[in-house]
Design an enzyme around this catalytic site. Sequence first.
Site, mmCIF file in Angstrom:
data_model
loop_
_atom_site.group_PDB
_atom_site.id
_atom_site.type_symbol
_atom_site.label_atom_id
_atom_site.label_comp_id
_atom_site.label_asym_id
_atom_site.label_seq_id
_atom_site.Cartn_x
_atom_site.Cartn_y
_atom_site.Cartn_z
ATOM 1 N N GLU A 33 -2.917 -4.033 -5.906
ATOM 2 C CA GLU A 33 -2.819 -2.590 -6.185
ATOM 3 C C GLU A 33 -3.109 -2.339 -7.676
ATOM 4 O O GLU A 33 -3.822 -1.378 -8.033
ATOM 5 C CB GLU A 33 -1.423 -2.069 -5.807
ATOM 6 C CG GLU A 33 -1.168 -1.971 -4.335
ATOM 7 C CD GLU A 33 -1.990 -0.889 -3.651
ATOM 8 O OE1 GLU A 33 -2.604 -0.045 -4.329
ATOM 9 O OE2 GLU A 33 -2.033 -0.886 -2.409
ATOM 10 N N CYS A 61 0.843 -1.205 0.000
ATOM 11 C CA CYS A 61 0.000 0.000 0.000
ATOM 12 C C CYS A 61 0.876 1.253 0.000
ATOM 13 O O CYS A 61 0.830 2.043 -0.949
ATOM 14 C CB CYS A 61 -0.939 -0.063 1.201
ATOM 15 S SG CYS A 61 -1.802 1.472 1.528
ATOM 16 N N TYR A 67 2.654 2.992 -3.978
ATOM 17 C CA TYR A 67 2.328 4.408 -4.228
ATOM 18 C C TYR A 67 3.583 5.274 -4.201
ATOM 19 O O TYR A 67 3.758 6.157 -5.041
ATOM 20 C CB TYR A 67 1.295 4.905 -3.217
ATOM 21 C CG TYR A 67 -0.129 4.619 -3.635
ATOM 22 C CD1 TYR A 67 -0.516 3.329 -3.975
ATOM 23 C CD2 TYR A 67 -1.085 5.627 -3.701
ATOM 24 C CE1 TYR A 67 -1.814 3.060 -4.365
ATOM 25 C CE2 TYR A 67 -2.392 5.367 -4.081
ATOM 26 C CZ TYR A 67 -2.747 4.077 -4.412
ATOM 27 O OH TYR A 67 -4.041 3.818 -4.797
HETATM 28 C C1 LIG Z 1 -5.675 1.044 -2.678
HETATM 29 C C2 LIG Z 1 -4.671 1.963 -2.068
HETATM 30 N N1 LIG Z 1 -3.380 1.562 -1.965
HETATM 31 C C3 LIG Z 1 -2.451 2.370 -1.422
HETATM 32 C C4 LIG Z 1 -2.797 3.646 -0.985
HETATM 33 C C5 LIG Z 1 -1.743 4.554 -0.394
HETATM 34 O O1 LIG Z 1 -2.026 4.809 0.922
HETATM 35 C C6 LIG Z 1 -4.159 4.038 -1.103
HETATM 36 N N2 LIG Z 1 -4.571 5.279 -0.690
HETATM 37 N N3 LIG Z 1 -5.056 3.188 -1.650
#
Ligand SMILES: Cc1ncc(CO)c(N)n1
Length: 232
Positions: free
Chosen positions: A206, A136, A140
Site C-alpha cells: 500500500e 486494502c 485506507y
Molecule cells: C491500492 C488500493 N488499496 C486500497 C484501496 C481501498 O479500497 C484502493 N482503492 N486501492
Amino acid sequence: MFTDELKKQADPIIEAIYNDDFIQGIIRGDINKDAIRHYLKADHLYLNEFAKIYSLLIAKLNDREGINFLLGQIDFVLNGEIAAHQTMADYVGEDYDVIIKDGEWYPSSDHYIKHMYYNAFRYDDASFTICAMAPCPYVYQQLALKIAARHELTGNPLKPWVDFYTVNMDELMNHLDRWVNNFAEQATEYERDILRRNFLESCVHERRFFNMAARQEEWIFHAENSTINSGN
Ligand SMILES: Cc1ncc(CO)c(N)n1
C-alpha cells in the site's frame, strides 16, 4: 485475537504512509494532479483485479453468508468505490473515463496485485489470500480515520475521498477478521508466520502504491546500460 496483533504491527507502516508525500498532499488539498491521474490509472485496474480475486476467494469458502457478503463486496469494489475515484477526477478537473483509459500495471501496483494472486493460487485456505487482501480496506480506513482525527478538512476538495474511507470498511473488516482468526486458532506457527507476512507485505505494498503515484513510476524497458527500473 490474531488479527489484532497484525494491526498493531501494521501501525508503524500506516504512520509512514501518512507522512509520505501522497497523503500529506491530500491533507493539504494541493497534491500534484499528475500524481492523482497516475493513481487513478493504476487504481482502476487494481480494483478490477481485486474483484476477480474475490471470486477466487469465494471458491475457497464454505460460509454461505460470507459468500453472499463477498458478492456484495465485488459490487462495491467495481461500482461503489467509483465515488471515491470521481472525487479525485473532479479535483483533477478531467473526465474520469478519459483519465483511466490508458491505465497500466506500473511496477509497484503490478507487484501488489501479483502478491494477492500468488496466495490465491498457492494456498487452499482462504485465510492466506485474505491476509494479503485485508490491508486494502484496513490501511485506507486507518489513514482516513487518522486524517479526520488530526485535521479539519472543510474546504479541502479531497475531503469526500477521506470521508468515503472513514465509513465504508467496517463490515468487510469484521468478516475478514472472523475468517482469519478462526483459521489462525488451529493453524501451525509456520502458517501464522505466512499469514502475518502476507498482511504486513500488503501494508508495504500500500505504501509503495501511493509512492508509485507520487513519483509517477513507470516501467523502463528502453534504457541503455541500466537495469529495468523496478520503481524503487
Ligand atoms: C491500492 C488500493 N488499496 C486500497 C484501496 C481501498 O479500497 C484502493 N482503492 N486501492
